[in-house]
Design a protein around this motif. Sequence first.
Motif, mmCIF file in Angstrom:
data_model
loop_
_atom_site.group_PDB
_atom_site.id
_atom_site.type_symbol
_atom_site.label_atom_id
_atom_site.label_comp_id
_atom_site.label_asym_id
_atom_site.label_seq_id
_atom_site.Cartn_x
_atom_site.Cartn_y
_atom_site.Cartn_z
ATOM 1 N N MET A 1 0.845 -1.164 0.000
ATOM 2 C CA MET A 1 0.000 0.000 0.000
ATOM 3 C C MET A 1 0.898 1.238 0.000
ATOM 4 O O MET A 1 1.797 1.365 0.821
ATOM 5 N N ALA A 2 0.650 2.141 -0.886
ATOM 6 C CA ALA A 2 1.431 3.366 -0.973
ATOM 7 C C ALA A 2 1.121 4.268 0.216
ATOM 8 O O ALA A 2 0.023 4.235 0.774
ATOM 9 N N ALA A 3 2.091 5.072 0.611
ATOM 10 C CA ALA A 3 1.912 5.981 1.741
ATOM 11 C C ALA A 3 0.738 6.929 1.497
ATOM 12 O O ALA A 3 0.042 7.317 2.433
ATOM 13 N N TYR A 4 0.507 7.284 0.240
ATOM 14 C CA TYR A 4 -0.591 8.189 -0.129
ATOM 15 C C TYR A 4 -1.942 7.578 0.225
ATOM 16 O O TYR A 4 -2.883 8.298 0.541
ATOM 17 N N ASP A 5 -2.049 6.268 0.196
ATOM 18 C CA ASP A 5 -3.299 5.570 0.473
ATOM 19 C C ASP A 5 -3.372 4.990 1.885
ATOM 20 O O ASP A 5 -4.371 4.361 2.237
ATOM 21 N N ALA A 6 -2.337 5.172 2.678
ATOM 22 C CA ALA A 6 -2.316 4.603 4.027
ATOM 23 C C ALA A 6 -3.303 5.347 4.928
ATOM 24 O O ALA A 6 -3.273 6.575 5.017
ATOM 25 N N PRO A 7 -4.184 4.619 5.606
ATOM 26 C CA PRO A 7 -5.167 5.255 6.495
ATOM 27 C C PRO A 7 -4.520 5.637 7.830
ATOM 28 O O PRO A 7 -4.491 4.845 8.765
ATOM 29 N N ILE A 8 -4.019 6.866 7.910
ATOM 30 C CA ILE A 8 -3.234 7.247 9.086
ATOM 31 C C ILE A 8 -3.830 8.398 9.895
ATOM 32 O O ILE A 8 -3.479 8.570 11.051
ATOM 33 N N PHE A 9 -4.738 9.182 9.300
ATOM 34 C CA PHE A 9 -5.231 10.372 9.979
ATOM 35 C C PHE A 9 -6.527 10.098 10.737
ATOM 36 O O PHE A 9 -7.457 9.520 10.189
ATOM 37 N N LEU A 10 -6.567 10.541 11.990
ATOM 38 C CA LEU A 10 -7.817 10.536 12.739
ATOM 39 C C LEU A 10 -8.765 11.543 12.105
ATOM 40 O O LEU A 10 -8.327 12.444 11.376
ATOM 41 N N ILE A 11 -10.034 11.444 12.405
ATOM 42 C CA ILE A 11 -11.014 12.338 11.795
ATOM 43 C C ILE A 11 -10.714 13.800 12.102
ATOM 44 O O ILE A 11 -10.863 14.667 11.243
ATOM 45 N N SER A 12 -10.252 14.081 13.316
ATOM 46 C CA SER A 12 -9.955 15.471 13.685
ATOM 47 C C SER A 12 -8.803 16.033 12.854
ATOM 48 O O SER A 12 -8.842 17.184 12.415
ATOM 49 N N VAL A 13 -7.785 15.217 12.617
ATOM 50 C CA VAL A 13 -6.624 15.653 11.828
ATOM 51 C C VAL A 13 -7.019 15.819 10.359
ATOM 52 O O VAL A 13 -6.670 16.806 9.716
ATOM 53 N N ALA A 14 -7.769 14.844 9.825
ATOM 54 C CA ALA A 14 -8.204 14.925 8.428
ATOM 55 C C ALA A 14 -9.081 16.145 8.220
ATOM 56 O O ALA A 14 -8.950 16.846 7.208
ATOM 57 N N ALA A 15 -9.982 16.410 9.160
ATOM 58 C CA ALA A 15 -10.862 17.577 9.051
ATOM 59 C C ALA A 15 -10.047 18.869 9.051
ATOM 60 O O ALA A 15 -10.304 19.776 8.244
ATOM 61 N N GLU A 16 -9.056 18.948 9.929
ATOM 62 C CA GLU A 16 -8.218 20.136 9.988
ATOM 63 C C GLU A 16 -7.436 20.317 8.689
ATOM 64 O O GLU A 16 -7.360 21.417 8.146
ATOM 65 N N ARG A 17 -6.870 19.218 8.170
ATOM 66 C CA ARG A 17 -6.084 19.300 6.928
ATOM 67 C C ARG A 17 -6.949 19.680 5.737
ATOM 68 O O ARG A 17 -6.481 20.323 4.806
ATOM 69 N N ALA A 18 -8.219 19.268 5.760
ATOM 70 C CA ALA A 18 -9.132 19.571 4.651
ATOM 71 C C ALA A 18 -9.831 20.913 4.849
ATOM 72 O O ALA A 18 -10.516 21.395 3.942
ATOM 73 N N GLY A 19 -9.681 21.512 6.028
ATOM 74 C CA GLY A 19 -10.333 22.790 6.304
ATOM 75 C C GLY A 19 -11.832 22.634 6.529
ATOM 76 O O GLY A 19 -12.612 23.496 6.121
ATOM 77 N N MET A 20 -12.225 21.538 7.175
ATOM 78 C CA MET A 20 -13.639 21.254 7.404
ATOM 79 C C MET A 20 -13.862 20.915 8.871
ATOM 80 O O MET A 20 -12.923 20.664 9.615
ATOM 81 N N HIS A 21 -15.117 20.854 9.249
ATOM 82 C CA HIS A 21 -15.497 20.421 10.590
ATOM 83 C C HIS A 21 -15.596 18.891 10.579
ATOM 84 O O HIS A 21 -16.045 18.313 9.589
ATOM 85 N N PRO A 22 -15.198 18.208 11.662
ATOM 86 C CA PRO A 22 -15.301 16.744 11.693
ATOM 87 C C PRO A 22 -16.709 16.221 11.403
ATOM 88 O O PRO A 22 -16.866 15.159 10.793
ATOM 89 N N GLN A 23 -17.729 16.984 11.801
ATOM 90 C CA GLN A 23 -19.106 16.547 11.534
ATOM 91 C C GLN A 23 -19.379 16.489 10.027
ATOM 92 O O GLN A 23 -20.126 15.632 9.557
ATOM 93 N N THR A 24 -18.743 17.374 9.272
ATOM 94 C CA THR A 24 -18.898 17.359 7.809
ATOM 95 C C THR A 24 -18.327 16.061 7.243
ATOM 96 O O THR A 24 -18.921 15.440 6.361
ATOM 97 N N LEU A 25 -17.180 15.629 7.767
ATOM 98 C CA LEU A 25 -16.579 14.374 7.318
ATOM 99 C C LEU A 25 -17.473 13.188 7.645
ATOM 100 O O LEU A 25 -17.610 12.264 6.840
ATOM 101 N N ARG A 26 -18.099 13.223 8.819
ATOM 102 C CA ARG A 26 -19.035 12.147 9.177
ATOM 103 C C ARG A 26 -20.220 12.109 8.215
ATOM 104 O O ARG A 26 -20.666 11.046 7.796
ATOM 105 N N GLN A 27 -20.725 13.285 7.864
ATOM 106 C CA GLN A 27 -21.841 13.363 6.920
ATOM 107 C C GLN A 27 -21.423 12.841 5.540
ATOM 108 O O GLN A 27 -22.157 12.087 4.909
ATOM 109 N N TYR A 28 -20.235 13.216 5.079
ATOM 110 C CA TYR A 28 -19.750 12.737 3.783
ATOM 111 C C TYR A 28 -19.565 11.220 3.799
ATOM 112 O O TYR A 28 -19.809 10.557 2.803
ATOM 113 N N ASP A 29 -19.150 10.683 4.948
ATOM 114 C CA ASP A 29 -19.025 9.233 5.087
ATOM 115 C C ASP A 29 -20.397 8.581 4.954
ATOM 116 O O ASP A 29 -20.568 7.604 4.225
#
Length: 135
Positions: A1-29
Motif C-alpha cells: 500500500m502506498a503511503a498516499y493511500d495509508a489510512p493514518i489520519f484521525l477524523i480530527s486531523v483529516a478535518a483540519e487538513r481539509a479545512g472542514m469540521h469533523p461533523q462534515t466528514l461524518r456526513q460525507y461518510d
Amino acid sequence: MAAYDAPIFLISVAAERAGMHPQTLRQYDRLGLVVPRRARGQGRRYSARDVDVLREVQRLSQEEGINLAGIKRILELAGENERLEVENLRLRERAGLSRRVFTADAAGDVVAVPLGTRLRRVEQSNALVVWRPHR
C-alpha cells in the motif's frame, strides 16, 4: 500500500487538513462521498488521498456550485475512469500492442508484425488483366 493511500489520519486531523469540521466528514461518510477505512475500535482513519478528495469536494461545492449528489457522481466517474485507464494499460501490455504494427501481406490480408519488420514483396506479375464493367 502506498503511503498516499495509508489510512493514518484521525477524523480530527483529516478535518483540519481539509479545512472542514469533523461533523462534515461524518456526513460525507454517511453519504458515501469519502468513505474512510476503520480502525480496530471502529474509528475512522483517513489517508492523504482521502484528504485530497475532501478538498476537491469542498471546491466543487463552494466554487462550482455543484450539489452533493452531483459531486458523488463526479467522484464515481473519476474512479471508474481511473480503473479503466489501468485496465487499458494492462491489456495493452498483455497484447503487446506497443511492440506490433499492422500491415497487409501479399494476399492483401491485414497481419500483425513486430515493430520494425517489413514483409517481403511479391515479384510483380506481367499478366494483363482485362476489366469489364457489369451491365
